[in-house]
Structure formats: C-alpha cells, structure tokens
Design a protein around this motif. Structure first.
Motif, short mmCIF file in Angstrom:
data_model
loop_
_atom_site.label_atom_id
_atom_site.label_comp_id
_atom_site.label_asym_id
_atom_site.label_seq_id
_atom_site.Cartn_x
_atom_site.Cartn_y
_atom_site.Cartn_z
N ASP A 166 -22.95 -43.05 43.97
CA ASP A 166 -21.89 -43.54 44.84
C ASP A 166 -20.85 -42.48 45.09
N GLY A 167 -20.85 -41.95 46.28
CA GLY A 167 -19.82 -40.98 46.68
C GLY A 167 -19.73 -39.80 45.73
N VAL A 168 -20.90 -39.29 45.31
CA VAL A 168 -20.91 -38.23 44.30
C VAL A 168 -20.64 -36.87 44.94
N GLY A 227 -20.00 -36.33 48.65
CA GLY A 227 -20.13 -37.69 49.18
C GLY A 227 -21.55 -38.23 49.28
N ILE A 228 -22.32 -38.07 48.23
CA ILE A 228 -23.71 -38.55 48.27
C ILE A 228 -23.77 -40.01 47.83
N ASP A 229 -24.28 -40.88 48.73
CA ASP A 229 -24.58 -42.28 48.37
C ASP A 229 -26.07 -42.44 48.45
N LEU A 230 -26.69 -42.79 47.35
CA LEU A 230 -28.15 -42.89 47.37
C LEU A 230 -28.57 -43.93 46.36
N HIS A 231 -29.58 -44.71 46.75
CA HIS A 231 -30.08 -45.70 45.82
C HIS A 231 -31.60 -45.55 45.76
N LEU A 286 -26.95 -33.53 38.21
CA LEU A 286 -25.98 -34.62 38.11
C LEU A 286 -26.67 -35.91 37.66
N ILE A 287 -27.80 -36.20 38.29
CA ILE A 287 -28.51 -37.43 37.93
C ILE A 287 -28.98 -37.37 36.48
N GLY A 290 -17.08 -39.39 42.05
CA GLY A 290 -18.18 -40.29 42.32
C GLY A 290 -18.78 -40.85 41.05
N ALA A 291 -19.69 -41.83 41.21
CA ALA A 291 -20.29 -42.50 40.06
C ALA A 291 -21.80 -42.46 40.14
N ILE A 292 -22.44 -42.30 39.00
CA ILE A 292 -23.91 -42.25 38.94
C ILE A 292 -24.39 -43.26 37.91
N GLU A 293 -25.42 -44.02 38.30
CA GLU A 293 -26.02 -44.95 37.36
C GLU A 293 -27.52 -44.71 37.29
N VAL A 294 -28.08 -44.83 36.09
CA VAL A 294 -29.53 -44.80 35.95
C VAL A 294 -29.92 -46.04 35.15
#
Ligand SMILES: Nc1ncnc2c1ncn2[C@@H]1O[C@H](COP(=O)(O)OP(=O)(O)OP(=O)(O)O)[C@@H](O)[C@H]1O
Ligand SMILES: Nc1ncnc2c1ncn2[C@@H]1O[C@H](COP(=O)(O)OP(=O)(O)OP(=O)(O)O)[C@@H](O)[C@H]1O
Ligand SMILES: [Mg+2]
Ligand SMILES: [Mg+2]
Lengths: 259, 319, 271, 259, 271
Positions: free
Chosen positions: C5-7, C23-27, C50-51, C60-64
């Motif tokens: 989210d907005g990374v 600003g990377i948004d990716l799912h 980052l991931i 921004g926020a990253i979830e796995v």
C-alpha cells in the motif's frame, strides 16, 4: 598467465626456502660479528650460542618445554576469551563503544609492570603466566576477529537474513567462517606476542622457563647463554607460527590466496 | 596459620615459601645450603625457595602473602617503606655492611672516589647506590660530586654498558664484580668503590617476613631465621661446598663463579672487627640510617618512619 | 498473499538521496504468478527486497499472508539477482543451507529427505556431478542454477525471484521455466518474478506488472489469459504471446509520464 | 530490517559511550580496591592516582610528550619499513619463504633483552627508542598488509591483469587499496604495541618519558606514581587508537562495516 | 586478427579435473563481429579468458594480431560476465580505470579528452547523474552498464565481451546493441561476443559460433548475411532472423555428439 617454477610450487621448496632463509640470516649474523668485530658480550656468534646450547641441552630443552606449555595454554585461553568478546563487539555497537576503551586501556598497560601483581594475586604457579600471555595477546585476536566479521559482504549477510537465520546462525555459519582468514592473521600476530608474554611472566617468581634462563644469564653477563635462550625462543615462535599456517592450510582450503 | 601439609608427605612440616633477593646467584647460596643440609626440616619447615626479582618485588610478594620470607636490600626496604607502608618487617641481617658500590674498569677514568665528579654512572633508578650517592660522596669528600650524572638502566644491562664504555662506571653490588669483569672482553680488572668503606653503618641484605607472622608466631620466625643463618654460617665457612650445593639446584651456576662471589661476600657478612651475632640488627644503627635518609630527602617527612615500623628487634639475633 | 500500500523507498547516500520506488499499490493473490518488468534501475530488486522484509520501506505498508512485514519470514524464499553462494561451501551444502538454517524447527522432512531433494533439484538444473565442487569452480550460469536450487529447497509458500534465468542459455531457460510452472502449480506457491525478457514475463505470468523508469511507479498491470501449461518452445499461443509482448514493449519504451520528476530525482542525486 | 536508535547512530553517542565505558571501568577499579580491600601498594585507588598526578602535572605531561613523540616517530618508521616488506612478500613467494622465518625470529626476541644492545650501539638519544618501537610493531603491519593484499578478490585481480596493468599498478591501485581496511586493523594492533615499545626503550638509558617515570617509581614502590604513569600511557594509547579510527573513517568511506 | 589452433583447457581442482573446452580451431578476421553461443557451463567464458591471455591454454596455440598470446594486451579489452567494479571508486573513476592504467604510454588523447569520452559513454548507457556514486549504490544492470563503458573507454582494437547485456531490459539492450554496431563499424573493432540470446547473436554477428555442451567443442559456425545496420526493434529482416534463430535453437538442443565423452569428464569430476 602465471608460470609456476619449482621454487614456487613444490612442497619441498616450501620447507627448504624458509630453512635457507634462516641459515642466510645466521650467516649474516656471523658475518656481522666478524666484520664489525662486535664484542661477544654484546652479540655472541651463532657458534658460541650453539656451543652453549650443547653444554646443557637437556636443561635448556626442559626450560623450553616449560615456556612452550605456558605459551600454548595462555594462547588457548586468549582464544577462548577473545572470540566471545569479539562476538559481543560485532553484535552490538553499544557494547563495542563501551568495551573498546577498556580493552585498549588494558592492552596498553606495560605488562612488565603488572607481572609482580599477577604473582601476588595468583601465586607462583602457571596461572599468572597464562594470564600474562592472555593479557599480551587477546587484543590482536579480538580486533582481527571483530573486523573480519564486520567486513562480511553485505550480499551474503542479506542472504542469511532472507533465510530468517537467527543472529547466532548469522554469526557462526557466515560471519565467523568468513572472518577465519583474518582471524588467522590475528592469531599469527598473537602467537609471537604469546611467546614474549610467557617470557615476561617468567621474569617474576618463576623457577623455570626460558624467561628465567634469559634473566638469570643476562644479569651474570653470560651473553651466550642469554642468546641461546633467545634462539630457542625464536625457534619456538617459528614452530608455533608455522603450526598455525599449516592449520590454516588444512582448515581453510577455500581461502586461496591469489597473487 | 600456615598448617598446610608438607610436600614430602610429612604432615608435621610447615610449608614455607622463601624468596631470594635476585635470582639464584652465588650470593644466595646460603638458603640452598640450609635446605640441602636439612636445617629447615629440623626446624619444622618444608621450604620452597623461589628466585626473587629485586627488593621491591620481594617486598610486594611477601606483603601480598605469596611468600613468607624474603631477602632485600635494607636501604631499599627503608626507602620503599617510607613511600609506602607495607605489612612486612625485618627480622635479621644477612650483610652487616652494605655491598653497594660504584664499579669501574681499570684503565678507565675512575680509579678513586675523587674521580667520580662529572662522570656518567649507569644504575637502576631509585637503587641504593643512586640514592645513597650524596651521602657517600660527602663521606668520601668528593669535590664537585653534584656533577656526577646517573644514567638509568636495568641491572642486567649494566655490565655491558660499562664494558662498551657507554658509561664510566656503574652502580653494582660488590659481589657483582666477577660478572662485570667477565663481561669485559679485554678482561680488565674492576675498580671497586664500596659505599661500606665510607658508610659503615649501612646494612646490606636483610631478612623480611610478614608483620602478622612476626607478631603471631615469633617462635616460628626465630626458628626459621636461625636455620637460615646456620646455612649462612656454613656458607662462609665453606664457600666451595655451598657453591656445589647451589649448582645442584641450578645447573647454570658454575662452582667457580659462585665461590668467587661468596669469597667477596664474606667480609660483608662478618666485617673485620665485627663481634656481634650473625644476623644481628642494631637499633641505634637503624636509627642512624633513618636519619641519614631523612637528611638526604629520601624519607619525607622526617620522623614518618620509626625503627619499630621496619625492624622487629625482638626477633633479630642479638649480640 | 502479498499486499503493498503506497510503498516507497528512498536511499540516502553521501552523494544525495535516490528515490528508488514510489507509491506502489499491489495485491498478489495466493498461488498467483506475477512477473515484474521495468527498465534497468527502476527499482525491481528494491521492491522484492521490501517484500522480503530485508529493507524497511521509507513509507507505505507491506503485508504478507495477512501479517505486516517486519523482517524476513521462513515461508518466503528470495532468489537474489547475484548468486550469493558461500565460497567455502560445496554446491550441495550451499543448496542445503536454508534447511540447515531452519534447523530443528522445520520437521516436515528429515535431513536425508532434504538431501534427496537437493540431489533431485541439482539434477533438474543439470548440475549432477558438481555436488562437491566449490562455487569458484562453476561458470556464471551454473552458480545461478545453484542459487535457484537453494531457493527451491524449502518448498516455500512465497517465492521472490530476481532475474533467476538471466545467465542461462535459451534452452535451459525454457526447461527451467516449465519446471518452475510445474512446481508452482503443484505446491500452490505465490511467485513474484523479475525478468528482462518480455516473452518470459508473458509466458510465465498470470499478471505482468510494468514499472516506470526510476523512480519506479506502477505503470500498468497486464492480465495474461493464455491457458497453462504454456511453453514458448512448443510455439503454442504464439500469436497471443507476440501480441502481448508487443504491447509490453510499447509500454516499456514510452517516456516516463513525469519526466520532470525524474529529472528532479537525478539532480538530487547530483547534490 | 535494522532499526537504529540514538545510541547506535548519533555522533554524540559515539563519543559519550566510550567515555562512559571508561568511567564504568574506573568505577569498577575503585570498587574492587574497596570491596576486596586491596592493599594500596598493590593497586592504588583511582583517587590516589589522580592526586599523584596533580602533585606534579607539568612534569608528568612533559614526560608523556616525550613518550608520545618517540611512539609516533617509531610508528611512522615501522609503517615506512613494514609496507615495503609486505609488498615484497606479496610480490614473490620465494621472498616470502626466505623472509618470513627471519621476520618471525626478530619479532619473537624479547625486546627487553635487546634494549641494552640498542643503547650500546646507538647511544642515549631517540634513535634506540624509535628502533625499539619499530622492532615491536612492524610485524602486525607486515602480516596484515600482506594478508590483506593476498586476499584481493580474484575477479578484481583478473580485471587489472586484463588491462595489462603493471605489477606496481596492480599493487597500488588495487591490492593496496583493497587491503587498507585490513592494514588499519594491523595498525590498530601495532599502535598499542608501539606505546609499549617506547616504554620498554625508556627503561634503558632514558632520563625522560613515561617508561622512565614508571621504572623509577617502580623501584621505590611508589605505586601511585607508577600507576599515574600507566594511566597516562593508557590514555595516550586510546587517543592514538581513536586517531587511527578517525583516519580510517575519513580515508575509507567505502569500507562500510555491516552488522 | 584472432587465431585459435586446437585449443583446450583442463581445470585441475581438489575434486578432480574438469575439461572445459577442447580442440577449438577458430579464425576471426579483422573487423569481424563473432558471437559465441552455447549452453551454460560449456566453456564460453573460459574461451574468452584464453584469448585475452588471462589463462594459458592447457594445449593448443592462440594468436592475436599475428603474435602468440603470452599475456593480456592493451589493445584487447575484456568485459567480464560479472561487473567487477572497484568498490572504492566512483562510477566515473571506474570507467576511467583503463586510461589510468595506460598512464603516460597512451598519448593519443589527453586526460580531459578521456573524461569527456567517459561522460559521453555514461550518457549513452543512461547513467548521467550517477558519475559520483559508488558501485554498491547501483542496481545490477547499472553496474553492468558501467562495466560496458569501462571496456569501451580505450577504443580497443579487439573486444571480448562476456554476456554484456544479460542484466539489461529489452529496450536498453536494443539501444546498446545498435550503439555497439555503430562503434564497431566506426573503429573497425574486432569483437567476440558471448550471449544467451539467440536473437541477439543473430542480430549482431557476422558469424555465430555454436559450442557443444561441456567440454565445449566447435559444433558449427553459422554465417549471417543480413545487411547492416540491423535492428530487432524495427522488425526488418524478421523472417531471416527467425529462420536462423530457429536453426540455432535446434543446434543448441541437439544432444552432444559425444555423450559418453561428456560422461567421462563428469565422472572424472566426481573422483
Ligand atoms: N577456475 C575454475 N576451476 C575449475 N573449473 C572451472 C573454473 N572455471 C570454469 N570451470 C569449469 O569450466 C567449465 C566452463 O566454464 P565457463 O565459465 O567457461 O562456462 P560458460 O560457458 O561461460 O558458462 P555460463 O554461460 O554459465 O557462464 C564449467 O564446467 C566450469 O565448472
Ligand atoms: N543500497 C543502495 N544505496 C543507494 N541507492 C541504491 C541502493 N540500492 C539501489 N539503489 C538505487 O535504487 C534504484 C533502483 O535499484 P534496483 O536495484 O531496485 O533496480 P532494478 O530495477 O533491480 O535494476 P536492474 O534491472 O538493473 O537490476 C537505482 O537507481 C539504484 O541506484
Ligand atoms: Mg535488480
Ligand atoms: Mg560464462
């Protein structure tokens, strides 16, 4: 395009050349004594020294043995204490910053000044000698281990991190192994210091060892005997050093030098 | 307090550690004689002899409890105690006269005390020889002694520095003369200027022990000193025998060398005209020495060190 | 499975700061195969790092797997752009490194089974006979294959692969990409795969993510609907692949939509 | 994912923490003296030492200056001699094999035993002191330089070769620069030894310097003065060490450590 | 310009010996562009190192410009498979390294001219603004581009290039291969170029040399007669390129003509 001659690649040359070097040095020594007609009380000839040695080979070898054990014991002790200290230093900047000045202070104390203290605290046994050796040679071990471990390529550290390795795995499987060549450099510096450390320790309250021999002959102006002691000491140093070189060769076949 | 079992399995013997003053030179032979002849054992002690490394180290080791008895130069003991009180006390004298001397080589620039003015003398800083030089110079009437320069060097290096002519003379004990002569490649004879000639009050080496030992077990101390002094008596009676015994304990020591040292030492253990007991410590002499040291500024402030602080006169043999 | 989210990532250096991605948004869905393309230096490797939790994002926020990323996870494997082999370990023991690191905690297979698996993988990539060699005795492509085996050994749930086939010849590439598809289907792995080969990107992906030049921003996400298994070698669906490839090529060569912005980040770099 | 706290990243912490460490050490020393009621003739309290220092600060600082100059002079001398020796060693296996035993022998001689010889040969001036420092600290410099240069990555050496670089270009533009972090490790070990070397040298025939202060106070059991000298020595060591650290920091910004 | 006669290379290691290349006879004309393809580990890099004089051949003879090769030459530049940048030098000074090495001996241009040229080259590869960065601040592809600039700075007569574009995106690749052709024509350079991209091999080469799998032997030399300048991007000569590519693909995938021999070299390897 490296061409390898017999002198650089063969096994016997690896032994022959150092021996040759040593003999050349002895020759120079002898020559210097003769050419500059240096007085024997200042510098005896190698011949005098050898004669002195064969006057009482058993006694001298026994004293060499005493010093040897103290040296090796203290050396192992400093590895055992030095490595964990280095680990702590690498582990945390805070520990490093708190600890370094202390280590430096201890390291920079002239050891001759503490020799009597050690005997007073620990008696006449082998402990004060081992501790002296430790004091003399832990620093190169600590600093070379720490700097070797800190210079591990970022790429490999990142690899271990990506595997979610624990800190101790990162330390022992990566950093420590990577640092080994540098640790060996530190050990090679330390071993010569260890030998000297045992001699210094033997200056106070010892009844044996090469340090004792050197001290008692020194103050009776028996220069040849002192130099016999010094020569045995040098030989011991060289033997221990090449022992480390051999060990390194077998433990770290991957750490090939390139010239 | 020292009731550990003896090494040789004899439970009744008391373990004792004894320090020589410096290494295992011929001058230290008497302790080995006492050991070899069983005087210590007869007195109830199982003695281990350790080579010392100078008066100050000996004082520290005895005060620190690592050794029970030790030998040190009495003047040095006084100076040291003046700077730093230690729980040790003197319980007897080995040498009734100081062996401190200035030694030079024949054919050099020093032949009489008068020659010392303006010369370079190698010596360990703070040694008896250096400290007492002004007293000696005054007693000997040396003119311009203030211009004599002392060059600090550790004892083992002194003979070499002298032989090489780097210095004109060195501070040395009288017994060290054979060593000095041996170190000279031209085998010149030594010129010896003993302080004892002009300062007869000065003692040489003294026997020291821990204060608590002297206070709590005076009998033991007396037994030990008399055993040691018995060895000393035998040694001056028969230097050759003593030298042989010493060589048994330290093969590096040649009999000839030790005999030469012991013969030189003899008149200092019992000087001509000395009628007292071997090992005796005279309270008045000690006071005079202290005064002299105070005058020389080596003990400050005056009166800070009493004879009783340094010598246990009850325990020392009396004349 | 993976959510960004907005990374954004900014590197601070002596020579000034560099905006790497923004600003990377990716799912990324579970069991999805996403390929990532973009010009050299646009921030692909940075995004993977980052991931993987190797780098905390500047913003921004990253979830796995539903959890915020705070550091590397054992069920995520990372294959680096450079082989990163430990020089003192043989090929086999380099491959087994992740298993050793998991140690006792991962009891799904025992030691012997993992060795077996390592041998299998090495055979798959054509390195049988080299198990006991040291890395410096291998060619560049062979080292990359060892690194590939290492990233596969733990049967990870998520695989982040940074140009895994860049040093391989066309043939080996084809073989291994087929193999990778098989593994992905079998183990239901989620894969994010960086490549410079547009054909490869199309061939392997469920979706192709196209990044703009530095600073890397999401330019477009292209869905690939060609049925699996796909293979370039067999020339199936050649036209579709060619068509999409052409489009991606176009996307890559378009000038950045915000050129003055890029100029900014460069002049910042010059400070 | 490294998080950096104030303690690990700020500049003031980089100075504060070592100072804190030093004070903690002093505190421990003081505590030990009190708790174990250590006799002042064995170990004076820091308080005694400070008092002694302020009895004659001018004199002591002057002696520190003397030792400092000797140390730095000898240290520079050993860099100047050590680096070329290391180059020779890296250059040729034959030279290495001939030379190493000789260096080892020289290095393992107890330096206290040669101090008088140096004075006899070179007089009472500063030369024997500088030479002593050289003898004490050239070895770590040589060995760390040589091993650092030999461990240059094969890939980079091959690059220079492919450019048909001369041997000296390979040495100075690649190997030497690559070895710099390791050379600094060697220098850090050497600087502490250098300090000790100057003290040992001052034991013989010196009329100034901290070695002289320590020795003359030692032979009259003025333990507090001896420890004042030792403390000044330690401070000197620490200052020189951190000087090297700073120098490294500015000369080698690329050699970032990673933990 | 380059002549190889029965050249072979055997590596001796602790784990036994490896036959890397064997019996290579090859003659490269002046100003010729030869590409070298073969499966990973077949000995392409080794062959380049032999020509560069970095490795003495175990057997066989090598000549460059009519002289037997005894060591590296200044008029031959080598671009390694890995970027091999000096970590302490900025991008610009890494590029200028060869000039520094030539030092006073090469007076054809002065310092300033070389700096000019370095800036030009860096601009060409899209690295303007990064001149003062250190290598670790660059992405993989950027490092490779720096290495490319370095190999071009001295205007060499012979260029040996080991997978120079492997870490670059399709677009940069196309741009740079066009540039390379231009340089080659302008300076009459002789180029030996290793690649894994068959299209690239066809596009660039006067002749494509195909090596068999390990040990690398000459399998075939394919002449490419398409007129220059060529560009894949512009889709000119698409059919010819596709045709030859297909043929090369076939050559690569053929089993080695001497499989038992290869087995030998492998079992040797296992000793
Ligand atoms: N220093 C070395 N020691 C031992 N073996 C080596 C060495 N260098 C290369 N080899 C072996 O030689 C063979 C050829 O290696 P080379 O690097 O030439 O392959 P390559 O064709 O460049 O492969 P790639 O396309 O993967 O880079 C390989 O089998 C490799 O294992
Ligand atoms: N450690 C670092 N410090 C400073 N800048 C960095 C660092 N790592 C990467 N960068 C910068 O971030 C940008 C993106 O780098 P990254 O490695 O992610 O690119 P990439 O897309 O993987 O490129 P490539 O295809 O060439 O591998 C580049 O401009 C690079 O200069
Ligand atoms: Mg990348
Ligand atoms: Mg290759």
């Amino acid at each position: 395009m490296t061409k390898r001659s017999w002198l650089t690649s063969s096994r016997s040359a690896a032994i022959l050349l150092p021996v040759l070097g040593l003999f050349a040095a002895l020759g120079l020594w002898w020559l210097a004594v003769i050419v500059f007609s240096i007085e024997p009380f200042l510098l005896p000839t190698p011949g005098d020294v050898v004669t002195t040695f064969f006057d009482q080979p058993g006694y001298l070898l026994q004293q060499t043995g005493v010093s040897f054990l103290e040296t090796v014991g203290g050396f192992l002790l400093s590895i055992v204490t030095g490595l964990p200290i280095a680990f702590l230093i690498v582990r945390s900047v805070i520990v490093e910053r708190l600890l370094y000045p202390l280590l430096l202070a201890v390291n920079s104390i002239p050891k001759i000044a503490v020799a009597p203290l050690l005997v007073v605290w620990m008696g006449f046994g082998s402990w004060p000698k081992a501790v002296m050796v430790l004091l003399v040679c832990f620093f190169p071990i600590v600093i070379s281990t720490a700097s070797g471990m800190k210079s591990t390529p970022a790429e490999l550290v990142e690899l271990l991190r990506s595997l979610d390795a624990t800190k101790s795995q990162e330390f022992f499987r990566l950093r420590f192994v990577h640092a080994l060549p540098q640790i060996f450099t530190g050990l090679k510096v330390a071993i010569s210091l260890a030998v000297i450390g045992s001699v210094i320790a033997e200056f106070v309250g010892a009844t044996g060892g090469l340090g004792y021999v050197i001290q008692s002959s020194g103050s009776s102006a028996d220069t040849a005997l002192a130099f016999a002691g010094i020569t045995l000491l040098s030989i011991m140093s060289i033997v221990l050093f090449y022992g480390l070189v051999l060990l390194e060769h077998y433990l770290l076949p991957w750490a090939r030098e390139n010239r | 307090n020292n009731d550990k079992a003896g090494q040789n399995g004899d439970e009744s013997l008391q373990k004792i550690t004894y320090l020589t003053s410096f290494n295992t030179f011929g001058r230290e032979a008497y302790a080995y004689v006492a050991l070899e002849k069983g005087y210590f054992k007869d007195a109830g002690f199982d003695v281990t002899i350790k080579p010392g490394s100078g008066t100050v180290d000996v004082l520290k080791l005895v005060a620190g409890g690592q050794a029970d008895y030790g030998i040190g130069d009495f003047t040095a003991i006084l100076i040291t105690m003046g700077k730093q009180k230690m729980p040790v006390t003197t319980v007897g004298m080995i040498h009734q006269r100081s062996m401190a001397a200035i030694v030079a080589l024949k054919g050099g620039s020093i032949n009489t005390p008068q020659d010392l003015a303006g010369k370079k003398i190698g010596d360990q800083p703070g040694s008896t020889n250096t400290v007492m030089f002004p007293l000696y110079a005054k007693a000997a009437g040396i003119k311009g002694w203030e211009t004599t320069k002392f060059v600090p060097s550790p004892p083992p290096a002194l003979p070499q520095l002298l032989a090489a002519g780097t210095v004109d003379g060195i501070g040395q004990f009288v017994v060290g003369v054979p060593t000095v002569e041996k170190a000279d490649p031209k085998h010149r004879q030594a010129v010896v200027l003993p302080y004892g000639d002009k300062l007869p009050d000065l003692y040489g080496n003294a026997i020291i022990t821990r204060s608590d030992l002297a206070k709590d077990h005076p009998d033991q101390v007396k037994k030990f000193t008399s055993a040691l002094l018995k060895g000393l008596q035998d040694t001056i009676n028969d230097p050759e025998g003593a030298a042989k015994i010493l060589q048994k304990y330290d093969p590096k020591r040649t009999v000839d060398g030790s005999v030469a040292e012991l013969n030189l030492m003899k008149p200092y253990v019992k000087p001509d005209g000395f009628t007292g007991e071997l090992g005796e410590a005279d309270g008045e002499r000690v006071e005079r020495i202290l005064k002299a040291l105070e005058n020389a500024g080596e003990i400050k402030p005056a009166g800070s060190l009493n004879p009783a602080d340094v010598v246990d006169r009850d325990l020392a043999p009396k004349g | 499975m993976i959510r960004l989210d907005g990374v954004g990532q900014v590197f601070e250096g002596r020579g000034g700061s560099i905006q790497a991605v923004d600003g990377i948004d990716l799912h990324v869905q579970e069991n999805e195969f996403v390929t990532l393309i973009g010009r050299s230096g646009c921030g692909k490797s940075t995004l993977l790092r980052l991931i993987a939790g190797l780098l905390p994002p500047t913003y921004g926020a990253i979830e796995v797997a539903g959890e915020p990323v705070t550091g590397p996870r054992r069920d995520v494997s990372f294959m680096f752009q450079r082989p990163a082999l430990l020089p003192w370990r043989s090929v086999l023991s380099n491959v087994l490194l992740p298993v050793e690191i998991s140690g006792g905690k991962d009891k799904s297979k025992d030691k012997a089974a993992y060795r077996e698996r390592a041998h299998e993988l090495l055979e798959l990539v054509g390195l049988t006979g080299f198990e006991r060699r040291l890395p410096h005795e291998l060619s560049g492509g062979m080292q990359q294959r060892v690194s590939l085996c290492r990233s596969l050994i733990r049967d990870p749930k998520v695989m982040l692969m940074d140009e895994p086939f860049s040093a391989l010849d066309a043939l080996t590439r084809t073989e291994l990409s087929e193999e990778l598809q098989r593994i992905q289907m079998e183990l239901a792995t989620t894969i994010v795969f960086v490549t410079h080969s547009i054909e490869e990107a199309v061939l392997l992906a469920d979706r192709v993510v196209v990044l703009s030049p530095r600073p890397g921003r999401l330019r477009e996400i292209v869905e690939i609907d060609i049925p699996r298994p796909r293979s370039l070698g067999q020339n199936a669906h050649l036209t579709e692949v060619a068509q999409i490839s052409g489009r991606l090529h176009g996307l890559l060569s378009e000038k950045s939509p915000l050129p003055e912005q890029e100029q900014d980040s460069l002049s910042e770099g010059r400070r």
